[in-house]
Design an enzyme around this catalytic site. Structure first.
Site, short mmCIF file in Angstrom:
data_model
loop_
_atom_site.label_atom_id
_atom_site.label_comp_id
_atom_site.label_asym_id
_atom_site.label_seq_id
_atom_site.Cartn_x
_atom_site.Cartn_y
_atom_site.Cartn_z
N LEU A 87 0.83 -1.21 0.00
CA LEU A 87 0.00 0.00 0.00
C LEU A 87 0.86 1.26 0.00
CD1 LEU A 87 -2.63 -1.15 2.65
CD2 LEU A 87 -2.89 -1.10 0.17
N SER A 88 2.18 1.08 0.04
CA SER A 88 3.06 2.25 0.09
C SER A 88 2.94 3.14 -1.14
CB SER A 88 4.52 1.80 0.31
OG SER A 88 4.66 1.27 1.60
N LYS A 110 14.80 -6.90 4.55
CA LYS A 110 15.18 -5.90 5.55
C LYS A 110 16.53 -6.19 6.22
CE LYS A 110 10.59 -4.25 6.83
NZ LYS A 110 9.68 -3.92 7.92
N ASN A 151 14.59 -0.45 6.54
CA ASN A 151 13.36 -0.34 5.73
C ASN A 151 13.36 0.91 4.86
OD1 ASN A 151 12.68 1.77 7.47
ND2 ASN A 151 10.54 1.15 7.62
N GLY A 205 5.71 -13.01 19.28
CA GLY A 205 6.49 -13.24 18.06
C GLY A 205 7.89 -12.66 18.19
N GLY A 251 10.03 -12.12 15.18
CA GLY A 251 10.52 -11.88 13.82
C GLY A 251 11.09 -10.49 13.65
N GLY A 252 11.12 -10.03 12.39
CA GLY A 252 11.74 -8.75 12.07
C GLY A 252 11.09 -7.56 12.75
N VAL A 280 7.04 -13.50 23.62
CA VAL A 280 6.35 -14.79 23.63
C VAL A 280 6.60 -15.48 22.29
CG1 VAL A 280 4.17 -15.99 24.01
CG2 VAL A 280 4.57 -13.77 25.11
N TYR A 340 -3.26 -4.43 10.15
CA TYR A 340 -4.25 -3.37 9.91
C TYR A 340 -5.33 -3.83 8.95
CZ TYR A 340 -0.59 -2.88 6.43
OH TYR A 340 0.37 -3.15 5.48
P1 NAP Z 1 8.27 -12.26 10.50
O1 NAP Z 1 9.69 -11.84 10.50
O2 NAP Z 1 7.85 -13.40 9.63
O3 NAP Z 1 7.92 -12.63 12.04
C1 NAP Z 1 6.69 -13.04 12.51
C2 NAP Z 1 6.86 -13.80 13.83
O4 NAP Z 1 5.56 -14.24 14.23
C3 NAP Z 1 7.71 -15.05 13.69
O5 NAP Z 1 9.05 -14.78 13.96
C4 NAP Z 1 7.10 -16.00 14.71
O6 NAP Z 1 7.72 -15.85 16.01
C5 NAP Z 1 5.65 -15.54 14.81
N1 NAP Z 1 4.78 -16.43 14.04
C6 NAP Z 1 4.80 -16.64 12.68
N2 NAP Z 1 3.86 -17.55 12.35
C7 NAP Z 1 3.26 -17.93 13.50
C8 NAP Z 1 2.23 -18.87 13.80
N3 NAP Z 1 1.65 -19.61 12.84
N4 NAP Z 1 1.88 -19.01 15.10
C9 NAP Z 1 2.47 -18.27 16.08
N5 NAP Z 1 3.46 -17.39 15.84
C10 NAP Z 1 3.84 -17.21 14.57
O7 NAP Z 1 7.31 -11.06 10.13
P2 NAP Z 1 7.51 -9.50 10.52
O8 NAP Z 1 8.23 -8.80 9.45
O9 NAP Z 1 8.05 -9.43 11.91
O10 NAP Z 1 5.99 -8.99 10.46
C11 NAP Z 1 5.08 -9.49 11.42
C12 NAP Z 1 3.70 -8.86 11.22
O11 NAP Z 1 3.76 -7.46 11.46
C13 NAP Z 1 3.14 -9.04 9.81
O12 NAP Z 1 1.74 -9.31 9.94
C14 NAP Z 1 3.35 -7.68 9.18
O13 NAP Z 1 2.39 -7.41 8.17
C15 NAP Z 1 3.17 -6.76 10.39
N6 NAP Z 1 3.87 -5.47 10.23
C16 NAP Z 1 3.11 -4.34 10.26
C17 NAP Z 1 3.73 -3.11 10.15
C18 NAP Z 1 2.90 -1.86 10.18
O14 NAP Z 1 3.37 -0.80 9.74
N7 NAP Z 1 1.71 -1.90 10.73
C19 NAP Z 1 5.12 -3.00 9.99
C20 NAP Z 1 5.88 -4.20 9.98
C21 NAP Z 1 5.22 -5.44 10.10
P3 NAP Z 1 8.15 -17.16 16.88
O15 NAP Z 1 8.88 -18.06 15.91
O16 NAP Z 1 9.01 -16.61 17.94
O17 NAP Z 1 6.89 -17.78 17.41
#
Ligand code: NAP
Length: 289
Positions: free
Chosen positions: A20-21, A70, A91, A131, A133-134, A154, A229
């Site tokens: 959406l950027s 990233k 980013n 979570g 992740g990134g 967690v 969102y």
């Molecule tokens: P990511 O690197 O893939 O990390 C997501 C984390 O969630 C994983 O490391 C994992 O942690 C956990 N996870 C993944 N699948 C799971 C499942 N099935 N059950 C339970 N835990 C699970 O992704 P990310 O870049 O951090 O982004 C995460 C979310 O944030 C996405 O939905 C993204 O769209 C959103 N986001 C939003 C914004 C914004 O501006 N609003 C900005 C950045 C990201 P564990 O392995 O430790 O359980």
């Protein structure tokens, strides 16, 4: 009319079509009266080096970087500044006198959303992130800098610390617990002020999913911030709201991280209202639950 003075901006991701950027940043450029256009580039991991060379060769004025690049892109740049130095996550790329500098605006976008939309500051607060992740890395790094009093992460199945740069932790050792630990003892989060969902659980189209936390952790003194969102109200937010917790979705973070990128590229104050309105007008908003 577009002429030779116009500048090119963009986002590189894989996939990129859902981003959406472009809607948000083109609205910002237009509202600020800047002759520029912002495009989405689908760049597979093997082409990331070519992408960085293209930024240099074409004189692209600014680039956002999204999943999955990233962490990988930093090594291809001339330097990192701000939050990117500690987290190693980039980013936003800016081109300054031929040098490419990487920044991370995710943490700043999150903090500004918290402040402006919930009147909340992390200083002295106990904060739980779901979570590892990134996004969790970017937020944890920033929350430590903002002097959060304690951080619990967690995770699904492992108790070891996540594979994050030691510098990002600034000497603080976040507590790691599993969802099973939380079910066994929901009191682990007693006294917590803020719970942040950084997992993708509940995101469109899987809107019936939610992170497997016990609902007894929700209470009226808690703010639950879901980075998702789409939908605007996730299942997690609905459950927390039902228990009296305050809830917020990730739209504000999306706007403010984009605003911080815009300000780095242009040196101008970002027109955040126009950016939010552009997002609100996107068709994806109409079919949400
Ligand atoms: P990511 O690197 O893939 O990390 C997501 C984390 O969630 C994983 O490391 C994992 O942690 C956990 N996870 C993944 N699948 C799971 C499942 N099935 N059950 C339970 N835990 C699970 O992704 P990310 O870049 O951090 O982004 C995460 C979310 O944030 C996405 O939905 C993204 O769209 C959103 N986001 C939003 C914004 C914004 O501006 N609003 C900005 C950045 C990201 P564990 O392995 O430790 O359980």
């Amino acid at each position: 009319m577009i002429d030779a003075t116009w500048r090119l901006y963009g986002v590189c991701a894989h996939p990129a079509a859902h981003s959406l950027s472009p809607q948000m940043q083109n609205a910002a450029l237009a509202a600020a009266g800047i002759n520029g256009v912002y495009l989405a580039f689908d760049v597979p991991p093997a082409a990331l080096g070519d992408m960085v060379r293209a930024i240099r060769a074409l004189g692209i004025a600014g680039m956002n970087v999204s999943i999955p690049h990233k962490r990988a892109v930093g090594a291809l740049l001339d330097g990192l500044e701000g939050d990117a130095v500690l987290s190693g996550s980039v980013n936003t790329i800016i081109q300054r006198q031929g040098r490419l500098i990487g920044y991370s605006t995710d943490g700043e976008g999150f903090i500004r959303s918290l402040r402006e939309e919930a009147g909340y500051t992390p200083r002295g607060k106990k904060i739980c992130l779901l979570g590892t992740g990134g996004a969790a890395l970017a937020l944890t790094t920033r929350l430590i800098r903002e002097e959060a009093a304690g951080i619990t992460l967690v995770t699904r199945g492992k108790k070891a610390a996540p594979d994050w740069p030691a510098t990002a932790m600034g000497g603080l050792n976040p507590r790691m617990v599993t969802y099973d630990d939380l079910h066994a003892d929901p009191g682990l989060l007693d006294g917590y002020d803020l719970l942040i969902n950084t997992t993708p659980l509940g995101m469109h189209p899987d809107t019936q999913d939610m992170p497997p936390v016990p609902v007894s952790i929700f209470h009226p003194g808690l703010l639950v911030y879901d980075l998702i969102y789409n939908p605007r109200v996730t299942r997690l937010m609905a459950a927390a709201g039902k228990a009296g917790a305050k809830v917020l979705n990730g739209l504000g973070m999306l706007v403010y991280q984009g605003a911080a990128s815009f300000e780095l590229w242009t040196g101008r104050q970002a027109p955040v209202r126009a950016m939010r309105e552009a997002l609100e007008a996107c068709p994806w908003n109409d079919d949400q639950g």
